[in-house]
Design a protein around this motif. Structure first.
Motif, PDB file in Angstrom:
ATOM      1  N   ASP A  40     -30.244  -7.026 -27.723  1.00  0.00           N
ATOM      2  CA  ASP A  40     -31.283  -7.950 -28.157  1.00  0.00           C
ATOM      3  C   ASP A  40     -31.308  -9.215 -27.314  1.00  0.00           C
ATOM      4  OD1 ASP A  40     -33.357  -8.998 -29.600  1.00  0.00           O
ATOM      5  OD2 ASP A  40     -32.135  -9.568 -31.312  1.00  0.00           O
ATOM      6  N   PRO A  41     -30.245  -9.980 -27.223  1.00  0.00           N
ATOM      7  CA  PRO A  41     -30.272 -11.046 -26.219  1.00  0.00           C
ATOM      8  C   PRO A  41     -29.763 -10.485 -24.888  1.00  0.00           C
ATOM      9  CG  PRO A  41     -28.385 -11.367 -27.647  1.00  0.00           C
ATOM     10  CD  PRO A  41     -29.107 -10.140 -28.130  1.00  0.00           C
ATOM     11  N   ARG A  42     -30.655  -9.898 -24.140  1.00  0.00           N
ATOM     12  CA  ARG A  42     -30.269  -9.192 -22.915  1.00  0.00           C
ATOM     13  C   ARG A  42     -29.781 -10.169 -21.855  1.00  0.00           C
ATOM     14  NH1 ARG A  42     -33.931  -4.892 -19.628  1.00  0.00           N
ATOM     15  NH2 ARG A  42     -32.294  -4.251 -18.232  1.00  0.00           N
ATOM     16  N   PRO A  43     -28.607  -9.904 -21.255  1.00  0.00           N
ATOM     17  CA  PRO A  43     -28.119 -10.781 -20.191  1.00  0.00           C
ATOM     18  C   PRO A  43     -29.102 -10.824 -19.022  1.00  0.00           C
ATOM     19  CG  PRO A  43     -26.394  -9.283 -20.900  1.00  0.00           C
ATOM     20  CD  PRO A  43     -27.649  -8.849 -21.587  1.00  0.00           C
ATOM     21  N   ARG A  44     -29.288 -12.008 -18.465  1.00  0.00           N
ATOM     22  CA  ARG A  44     -30.311 -12.202 -17.440  1.00  0.00           C
ATOM     23  C   ARG A  44     -30.043 -11.387 -16.174  1.00  0.00           C
ATOM     24  NH1 ARG A  44     -31.338 -18.104 -15.301  1.00  0.00           N
ATOM     25  NH2 ARG A  44     -29.558 -17.503 -14.044  1.00  0.00           N
ATOM     26  N   TRP A  45     -28.778 -11.179 -15.817  1.00  0.00           N
ATOM     27  CA  TRP A  45     -28.494 -10.481 -14.568  1.00  0.00           C
ATOM     28  C   TRP A  45     -28.815  -9.003 -14.654  1.00  0.00           C
ATOM     29  CZ3 TRP A  45     -25.050  -6.470 -13.899  1.00  0.00           C
ATOM     30  CH2 TRP A  45     -24.162  -6.235 -14.930  1.00  0.00           C
ATOM     31  N   THR A  46     -28.973  -8.457 -15.864  1.00  0.00           N
ATOM     32  CA  THR A  46     -29.258  -7.025 -15.999  1.00  0.00           C
ATOM     33  C   THR A  46     -30.747  -6.712 -15.996  1.00  0.00           C
ATOM     34  OG1 THR A  46     -29.247  -7.125 -18.408  1.00  0.00           O
ATOM     35  CG2 THR A  46     -27.146  -6.668 -17.319  1.00  0.00           C
ATOM     36  N   VAL A  47     -31.586  -7.718 -16.078  1.00  0.00           N
ATOM     37  CA  VAL A  47     -33.032  -7.503 -16.142  1.00  0.00           C
ATOM     38  C   VAL A  47     -33.566  -7.234 -14.735  1.00  0.00           C
ATOM     39  CG1 VAL A  47     -35.241  -8.525 -16.789  1.00  0.00           C
ATOM     40  CG2 VAL A  47     -33.212  -9.001 -18.148  1.00  0.00           C
ATOM     41  N   VAL A  48     -34.323  -6.158 -14.590  1.00  0.00           N
ATOM     42  CA  VAL A  48     -34.956  -5.853 -13.312  1.00  0.00           C
ATOM     43  C   VAL A  48     -36.342  -6.481 -13.332  1.00  0.00           C
ATOM     44  CG1 VAL A  48     -35.755  -4.029 -11.771  1.00  0.00           C
ATOM     45  CG2 VAL A  48     -33.668  -3.706 -13.077  1.00  0.00           C
ATOM     46  N   THR A  49     -36.501  -7.549 -12.573  1.00  0.00           N
ATOM     47  CA  THR A  49     -37.770  -8.268 -12.483  1.00  0.00           C
ATOM     48  C   THR A  49     -38.398  -7.996 -11.119  1.00  0.00           C
ATOM     49  OG1 THR A  49     -36.694 -10.226 -11.576  1.00  0.00           O
ATOM     50  CG2 THR A  49     -36.874 -10.101 -13.984  1.00  0.00           C
ATOM     51  N   PRO A  50     -39.660  -8.345 -10.948  1.00  0.00           N
ATOM     52  CA  PRO A  50     -40.262  -8.147  -9.616  1.00  0.00           C
ATOM     53  C   PRO A  50     -39.532  -8.910  -8.506  1.00  0.00           C
ATOM     54  CG  PRO A  50     -41.974  -8.502 -11.245  1.00  0.00           C
ATOM     55  CD  PRO A  50     -40.665  -8.734 -11.947  1.00  0.00           C
ATOM     56  N   GLU A  51     -38.878 -10.024  -8.856  1.00  0.00           N
ATOM     57  CA  GLU A  51     -38.168 -10.794  -7.839  1.00  0.00           C
ATOM     58  C   GLU A  51     -36.878 -10.103  -7.392  1.00  0.00           C
ATOM     59  OE1 GLU A  51     -38.987 -12.450 -10.860  1.00  0.00           O
ATOM     60  OE2 GLU A  51     -40.909 -13.025  -9.992  1.00  0.00           O
ATOM     61  N   ASN A  52     -36.152  -9.514  -8.347  1.00  0.00           N
ATOM     62  CA  ASN A  52     -34.868  -8.907  -7.964  1.00  0.00           C
ATOM     63  C   ASN A  52     -34.929  -7.382  -7.856  1.00  0.00           C
ATOM     64  OD1 ASN A  52     -34.746  -7.915 -10.567  1.00  0.00           O
ATOM     65  ND2 ASN A  52     -33.111  -9.274 -11.244  1.00  0.00           N
ATOM     66  N   LYS A  53     -36.093  -6.800  -8.017  1.00  0.00           N
ATOM     67  CA  LYS A  53     -36.225  -5.345  -7.925  1.00  0.00           C
ATOM     68  C   LYS A  53     -35.767  -4.784  -6.575  1.00  0.00           C
ATOM     69  CE  LYS A  53     -39.777  -3.563  -9.920  1.00  0.00           C
ATOM     70  NZ  LYS A  53     -41.132  -3.113 -10.260  1.00  0.00           N
TER      71      LYS A  53
END
Length: 128
Positions: A40-53
């Protein structure tokens, strides 16, 4: 195919162990990332965003290349009787060269992204 270009060289035991431990450590990072995707509170480093994809995709390709590097010898030994010799070597060499080429292209792309972002930041600072 590679035997005709490069001299045949198997990895030493130390080199193979280093590859295996790097692969295990990389697999643990990917496992933690996947396991946190439902938190639920997902750690930021695990999120795949367009910037870090591009960085994550480069990392995934590195893991696949490490697996291929480790498994090349055992796969060649396992396919020994299944396929004709020339075909098994060509298939494994094509996979190895393809993954190596993809990893090199992805590293060049990420390197270019970083340089272009740094240049854009310098231009913004000069404009101010």
């Amino acid at each position: 195919m590679l035997d005709s270009v490069f001299p045949p060289q198997d990895l030493s035991l130390l080199q193979r162990m280093i590859f295996i431990w790097v692969f295990i450590a990389s697999g643990l990072v990917v496992t933690v990332q996947v396991s946190q995707s439902w938190a639920d509170p997902r750690p930021r480093w695990t999120v795949v965003t367009p910037e870090n994809k591009p960085y994550w995709y480069t990392y995934y390709t590195l893991v696949a290349f490490l697996f291929m590097q480790i498994a090349y010898g055992p796969l060649r030994w396992h396919l020994e009787g299944v396929l004709p010799w020339s075909l098994e070597v060509h298939v494994l060499d094509a996979l190895w060269i393809g993954l190596l080429s993809l990893e090199a292209c992805m590293l060049a792309y990420v390197f270019t992204l970083r340089i272009s972002a740094a240049l854009r930041r310098q231009e913004k600072v000069k404009e101010l």
